[in-house]
Design a protein around this motif. Structure first.
Motif, PDB file in Angstrom:
ATOM      1  N   MET A   1       8.462  -2.185  -4.128  1.00  0.00           N
ATOM      2  CA  MET A   1       7.543  -1.433  -3.264  1.00  0.00           C
ATOM      3  C   MET A   1       6.701  -0.454  -4.087  1.00  0.00           C
ATOM      4  SD  MET A   1       7.693  -2.367  -0.049  1.00  0.00           S
ATOM      5  CE  MET A   1       7.048  -0.961   0.861  1.00  0.00           C
ATOM      6  N   LEU A   2       7.158  -0.139  -5.303  1.00  0.00           N
ATOM      7  CA  LEU A   2       6.402   0.757  -6.184  1.00  0.00           C
ATOM      8  C   LEU A   2       5.291   0.047  -6.959  1.00  0.00           C
ATOM      9  CD1 LEU A   2       9.243   2.926  -7.800  1.00  0.00           C
ATOM     10  CD2 LEU A   2       7.531   3.714  -6.158  1.00  0.00           C
ATOM     11  N   SER A   3       5.288  -1.275  -6.943  1.00  0.00           N
ATOM     12  CA  SER A   3       4.435  -1.988  -7.891  1.00  0.00           C
ATOM     13  C   SER A   3       2.946  -1.757  -7.647  1.00  0.00           C
ATOM     14  CB  SER A   3       4.777  -3.476  -7.889  1.00  0.00           C
ATOM     15  OG  SER A   3       4.739  -4.022  -6.585  1.00  0.00           O
ATOM     16  N   TRP A   4       2.427  -2.131  -6.481  1.00  0.00           N
ATOM     17  CA  TRP A   4       0.982  -2.060  -6.253  1.00  0.00           C
ATOM     18  C   TRP A   4       0.472  -0.628  -6.089  1.00  0.00           C
ATOM     19  CZ3 TRP A   4      -1.978  -6.110  -7.281  1.00  0.00           C
ATOM     20  CH2 TRP A   4      -1.404  -7.384  -7.241  1.00  0.00           C
ATOM     21  N   ILE A   5       1.360   0.303  -5.803  1.00  0.00           N
ATOM     22  CA  ILE A   5       0.915   1.704  -5.656  1.00  0.00           C
ATOM     23  C   ILE A   5       0.926   2.454  -6.985  1.00  0.00           C
ATOM     24  CG2 ILE A   5       1.625   1.803  -3.243  1.00  0.00           C
ATOM     25  CD1 ILE A   5       3.565   3.770  -5.820  1.00  0.00           C
ATOM     26  N   ALA A   6       1.499   1.833  -8.034  1.00  0.00           N
ATOM     27  CA  ALA A   6       1.739   2.556  -9.291  1.00  0.00           C
ATOM     28  C   ALA A   6       0.456   2.946 -10.012  1.00  0.00           C
ATOM     29  CB  ALA A   6       2.617   1.712 -10.216  1.00  0.00           C
ATOM     30  N   LEU A   7      -0.569   2.111  -9.937  1.00  0.00           N
ATOM     31  CA  LEU A   7      -1.797   2.386 -10.686  1.00  0.00           C
ATOM     32  C   LEU A   7      -2.373   3.746 -10.316  1.00  0.00           C
ATOM     33  CD1 LEU A   7      -4.126   1.198 -12.554  1.00  0.00           C
ATOM     34  CD2 LEU A   7      -5.267   0.637 -10.402  1.00  0.00           C
ATOM     35  N   ALA A   8      -2.637   3.955  -9.032  1.00  0.00           N
ATOM     36  CA  ALA A   8      -3.282   5.197  -8.601  1.00  0.00           C
ATOM     37  C   ALA A   8      -2.376   6.407  -8.798  1.00  0.00           C
ATOM     38  CB  ALA A   8      -3.719   5.087  -7.142  1.00  0.00           C
ATOM     39  N   THR A   9      -1.087   6.237  -8.520  1.00  0.00           N
ATOM     40  CA  THR A   9      -0.173   7.376  -8.645  1.00  0.00           C
ATOM     41  C   THR A   9      -0.005   7.799 -10.099  1.00  0.00           C
ATOM     42  OG1 THR A   9       1.037   6.800  -6.641  1.00  0.00           O
ATOM     43  CG2 THR A   9       2.177   8.192  -8.228  1.00  0.00           C
ATOM     44  N   THR A  10       0.328   6.868 -10.954  1.00  0.00           N
ATOM     45  CA  THR A  10       0.606   7.196 -12.351  1.00  0.00           C
ATOM     46  C   THR A  10      -0.606   7.802 -13.043  1.00  0.00           C
ATOM     47  OG1 THR A  10       2.070   5.266 -12.376  1.00  0.00           O
ATOM     48  CG2 THR A  10       1.561   6.289 -14.501  1.00  0.00           C
ATOM     49  N   LEU A  11      -1.799   7.289 -12.724  1.00  0.00           N
ATOM     50  CA  LEU A  11      -3.009   7.672 -13.449  1.00  0.00           C
ATOM     51  C   LEU A  11      -3.862   8.684 -12.689  1.00  0.00           C
ATOM     52  CD1 LEU A  11      -3.975   4.201 -14.926  1.00  0.00           C
ATOM     53  CD2 LEU A  11      -2.290   5.870 -15.707  1.00  0.00           C
ATOM     54  N   HIS A  12      -3.279   9.277 -11.607  1.00  0.00           N
ATOM     55  CA  HIS A  12      -3.929  10.386 -10.891  1.00  0.00           C
ATOM     56  C   HIS A  12      -5.218   9.983 -10.176  1.00  0.00           C
ATOM     57  CE1 HIS A  12      -1.868  13.449 -13.833  1.00  0.00           C
ATOM     58  NE2 HIS A  12      -1.024  12.971 -12.934  1.00  0.00           N
ATOM     59  N   LEU A  13      -5.344   8.712  -9.807  1.00  0.00           N
ATOM     60  CA  LEU A  13      -6.585   8.226  -9.208  1.00  0.00           C
ATOM     61  C   LEU A  13      -6.556   8.346  -7.690  1.00  0.00           C
ATOM     62  CD1 LEU A  13      -6.885   4.945 -11.315  1.00  0.00           C
ATOM     63  CD2 LEU A  13      -8.092   7.108 -11.706  1.00  0.00           C
ATOM     64  N   PRO A  14      -7.719   8.540  -7.053  1.00  0.00           N
ATOM     65  CA  PRO A  14      -7.760   8.563  -5.594  1.00  0.00           C
ATOM     66  C   PRO A  14      -7.688   7.148  -5.032  1.00  0.00           C
ATOM     67  CG  PRO A  14      -9.982   8.780  -6.443  1.00  0.00           C
ATOM     68  CD  PRO A  14      -9.061   8.752  -7.647  1.00  0.00           C
ATOM     69  N   THR A  15      -7.060   7.008  -3.882  1.00  0.00           N
ATOM     70  CA  THR A  15      -6.956   5.705  -3.248  1.00  0.00           C
ATOM     71  C   THR A  15      -6.877   5.862  -1.741  1.00  0.00           C
ATOM     72  OG1 THR A  15      -5.628   3.679  -3.072  1.00  0.00           O
ATOM     73  CG2 THR A  15      -4.455   5.693  -3.651  1.00  0.00           C
ATOM     74  N   LEU A  16      -7.573   4.987  -1.045  1.00  0.00           N
ATOM     75  CA  LEU A  16      -7.659   5.037   0.414  1.00  0.00           C
ATOM     76  C   LEU A  16      -7.065   3.764   0.986  1.00  0.00           C
ATOM     77  CD1 LEU A  16     -10.777   6.209   2.434  1.00  0.00           C
ATOM     78  CD2 LEU A  16      -9.358   4.309   3.212  1.00  0.00           C
ATOM     79  N   ALA A  17      -6.070   3.912   1.865  1.00  0.00           N
ATOM     80  CA  ALA A  17      -5.459   2.768   2.541  1.00  0.00           C
ATOM     81  C   ALA A  17      -6.177   2.524   3.860  1.00  0.00           C
ATOM     82  CB  ALA A  17      -3.979   3.025   2.794  1.00  0.00           C
ATOM     83  N   LEU A  18      -6.455   1.242   4.148  1.00  0.00           N
ATOM     84  CA  LEU A  18      -7.166   0.883   5.367  1.00  0.00           C
ATOM     85  C   LEU A  18      -6.562  -0.378   5.956  1.00  0.00           C
ATOM     86  CD1 LEU A  18     -10.474  -0.982   4.555  1.00  0.00           C
ATOM     87  CD2 LEU A  18      -8.865  -0.332   2.765  1.00  0.00           C
ATOM     88  N   PRO A  19      -6.635  -0.542   7.279  1.00  0.00           N
ATOM     89  CA  PRO A  19      -6.112  -1.758   7.897  1.00  0.00           C
ATOM     90  C   PRO A  19      -7.041  -2.939   7.667  1.00  0.00           C
ATOM     91  CG  PRO A  19      -7.043  -0.321   9.571  1.00  0.00           C
ATOM     92  CD  PRO A  19      -7.103   0.436   8.282  1.00  0.00           C
ATOM     93  N   THR A  20      -6.454  -4.117   7.452  1.00  0.00           N
ATOM     94  CA  THR A  20      -7.251  -5.323   7.236  1.00  0.00           C
ATOM     95  C   THR A  20      -7.048  -6.352   8.338  1.00  0.00           C
ATOM     96  OG1 THR A  20      -5.525  -6.362   5.881  1.00  0.00           O
ATOM     97  CG2 THR A  20      -7.140  -4.978   4.744  1.00  0.00           C
ATOM     98  N   GLY A  21      -6.378  -5.941   9.415  1.00  0.00           N
ATOM     99  CA  GLY A  21      -6.147  -6.848  10.527  1.00  0.00           C
ATOM    100  C   GLY A  21      -4.701  -7.284  10.596  1.00  0.00           C
ATOM    101  N   PRO A  22      -4.249  -7.779  11.742  1.00  0.00           N
ATOM    102  CA  PRO A  22      -2.845  -8.168  11.912  1.00  0.00           C
ATOM    103  C   PRO A  22      -2.517  -9.504  11.262  1.00  0.00           C
ATOM    104  CG  PRO A  22      -4.078  -8.631  13.920  1.00  0.00           C
ATOM    105  CD  PRO A  22      -5.024  -7.932  12.980  1.00  0.00           C
ATOM    106  N   ASN A  23      -1.218  -9.705  11.021  1.00  0.00           N
ATOM    107  CA  ASN A  23      -0.771 -11.016  10.555  1.00  0.00           C
ATOM    108  C   ASN A  23      -0.581 -11.942  11.760  1.00  0.00           C
ATOM    109  OD1 ASN A  23       1.668 -10.263  11.723  1.00  0.00           O
ATOM    110  ND2 ASN A  23       2.836 -10.291   9.817  1.00  0.00           N
ATOM    111  N   ALA A  24       0.030 -13.093  11.549  1.00  0.00           N
ATOM    112  CA  ALA A  24       0.135 -14.107  12.599  1.00  0.00           C
ATOM    113  C   ALA A  24       0.972 -13.650  13.788  1.00  0.00           C
ATOM    114  CB  ALA A  24       0.717 -15.398  12.014  1.00  0.00           C
ATOM    115  N   VAL A  25       1.866 -12.677  13.583  1.00  0.00           N
ATOM    116  CA  VAL A  25       2.702 -12.204  14.692  1.00  0.00           C
ATOM    117  C   VAL A  25       2.298 -10.804  15.156  1.00  0.00           C
ATOM    118  CG1 VAL A  25       4.646 -13.669  14.061  1.00  0.00           C
ATOM    119  CG2 VAL A  25       4.482 -11.370  13.084  1.00  0.00           C
ATOM    120  N   GLY A  26       1.113 -10.354  14.751  1.00  0.00           N
ATOM    121  CA  GLY A  26       0.574  -9.103  15.271  1.00  0.00           C
ATOM    122  C   GLY A  26       0.978  -7.847  14.529  1.00  0.00           C
TER     123      GLY A  26
END
Length: 476
Positions: free
Chosen positions: A415-440
């Motif tokens: 769970m740490l993998s994809w978030i590591a870039l911005a956290t480790t290197l002090h970068l800003p990052t914005l999370a946004l919804p991209t739509g539901p999966n097949a079960v909503g």
């Protein structure tokens, strides 16, 4: 406005300004919504309604007299229980912090929101000491995902994200050192901003304990909302920086959605692809890329920096046991180390300063690499979590938990993998919804920018939102 709970924060503020609804009535609506879903979701775990109604009445009276009011005047808000709020001190999900002095001051970010007129009435649930991607603790129990109560809302700002998705609050303030703003936003279909490290003060946030306060490396506070422009609104209040929307024509967006060291479910990758198409439709120049840096080096560096800071709050007997096994753990870790192994975690928790200094130097090299990268691109579009919201899992030990990624079992720590870039290197990052999966279930992505590049992230997220449709209320 019979049911105002899912209006945007900006719509609520416009109606307050036009005196179509009072601050008291708006507070009534959000408290009622909390009471309606409390047993199902369990997002809000403390409240100070006496203070909140007093504040709402004062704002209504000031508005009636034509007095100047702040940008959030009359807007009800809840706050993550990692921040102190006057008369509602942070427990951070820890039984040992129950009974802290209720005469505590507002955390600095809470103070800024209140100064601009926010009516702060409740606290939202967190995992123990904010240390999980699920939200449960021995004091307040489990928070459920509003889209499927058999699954978690993410963590550690899980109560905050669930409250937003449930219509309990229009805005929230969360925190992030290991994805704690982004994972809950992704799992609950809302937005969050992890700003550039050091821009927003963390005084009044727990952990660390108040008597041990310092500005932790990696850790940040940030706004949460149901849409990008509401997120921008709260950012301007918390940061004091004006921000106006601009078009994204010609902005260069790199899409990174594959890496040998980072697991990723197919449905999450499809969500990133939806966002990429949306940005391209709105005029951005979208380019698929390989990993922008050596991700194994990134993960190892992240663990060396993160673990000893977290370990500073561990009980002495736990640290003593880690010291006792350190020599054996060092032999077991090997070179290169597995960043997810319990032995490597213990070694990092007991890091010597020379080991940390090497990691800090490596981080600077990675920062320099990304500075070169952002000379060519304005942002990276990438996943937040390797999976969609997963079923509740309270099994112990923590490091033995597994995630299922397209039928394969992987370490919970990924769970740490994809978030590591911005956290480790002090970068800003914005999370946004991209739509539901097949079960909503909600799926999210993140936009990562250069240091102090928050404004462009809001622009990109707002543009993607117009194509993707943005927030979708859960079927509560």
């Amino acid at each position: 406005m019979a049911e105002p709970n899912y209006a945007t924060a900006r719509e609520m503020l416009a109606r307050l300004k036009a005196r179509e609804i009072s601050a008291r009535e708006l507070l009534d609506a959000h408290v009622a919504r909390h009471e309606q879903v409390a047993k199902t979701i369990n997002a809000v775990i403390a409240s100070d309604l006496e203070r909140a109604y007093r504040d709402a009445e004062a704002l209504d009276n000031a508005r009636a007299k034509g007095k100047p009011l702040g940008a959030l005047a009359g807007l009800p808000m809840t706050i993550k229980d990692g921040f102190d709020v006057e008369h509602m001190p942070a427990t951070a999900g820890s039984p040992g912090l129950v009974g802290r002095d209720k005469d505590c001051d507002d955390a600095e970010l809470v103070r800024r929101a209140r100064k601009d007129g926010a009516v702060i009435w409740g606290k939202t649930n967190v995992p123990h000491m904010l240390g999980d991607w699920q939200t449960y603790n021995a004091i307040h129990g489990t928070t459920n995902n509003p889209y499927d109560v058999t699954r978690g809302p993410g963590g550690s700002s899980g109560g905050a994200a669930a409250a937003l998705a449930s219509g309990i609050t229009p805005l929230e303030i969360g925190s992030d050192i290991g994805g704690s703003l982004r994972t809950p936003a992704s799992f609950c279909g809302v937005c969050s901003l992890k700003p550039t490290w050091g821009v927003l003060p963390m005084r009044g946030h727990v952990p660390p304990l108040p008597e041990q306060y310092y500005e932790l490396d990696l850790g940040v506070g940030g706004p949460m909302a149901r849409n990008a422009e509401d997120l921008r609104l709260l950012w301007t209040v918390l940061s004091g920086k004006p921000s106006q929307r601009k078009r994204i024509d010609g902005l260069r967006v790199a899409v990174w959605d594959e890496d040998a060291n980072f697991p990723l479910a197919r449905e999450v990758k499809e969500g990133v692809a939806r966002a990429a198409r949306a940005l391209e439709e709105e005029g951005a120049v979208v380019t698929p890329i390989d990993s922008p840096l050596d991700t194994h080096t990134l993960l190892v560096t992240y663990r060396w920096i993160l673990a000893p800071m977290l370990a500073a709050g561990f009980p002495q007997h736990m640290l003593a046991e880690m010291e006792r096994t350190r020599a054996d753990d060092l032999r077991a870790v090997g070179d290169p180390p597995d960043p997810w192994s319990p032995a490597f975690n213990r070694v990092c928790c007991t890091a010597r300063y020379y080991e940390l200094a090497k990691a800090l130097a490596e981080r600077q090299r990675l920062k320099d690499r990304m500075a070169q990268f952002f000379a060519e691109y304005d942002a990276i579009l990438m996943p937040v979590a390797p999976v969609a919201p997963f079923p509740h899992d309270r099994s112990e030990p923590f490091f033995a938990r597994r995630l299922e990624v397209d039928g394969a079992a992987v370490s919970y720590m990924t769970m740490l993998s994809w978030i590591a870039l911005a956290t480790t290197l002090h970068l800003p990052t914005l999370a946004l919804p991209t739509g539901p999966n097949a079960v909503g279930l909600p799926i999210g992505a993140q936009l990562v920018g250069p240091e102090h590049g928050e404004d462009r992230l809001f622009d990109l997220a707002a543009a993607a939102e117009e194509v993707l449709g943005g927030f979708r209320p859960p079927p509560l």
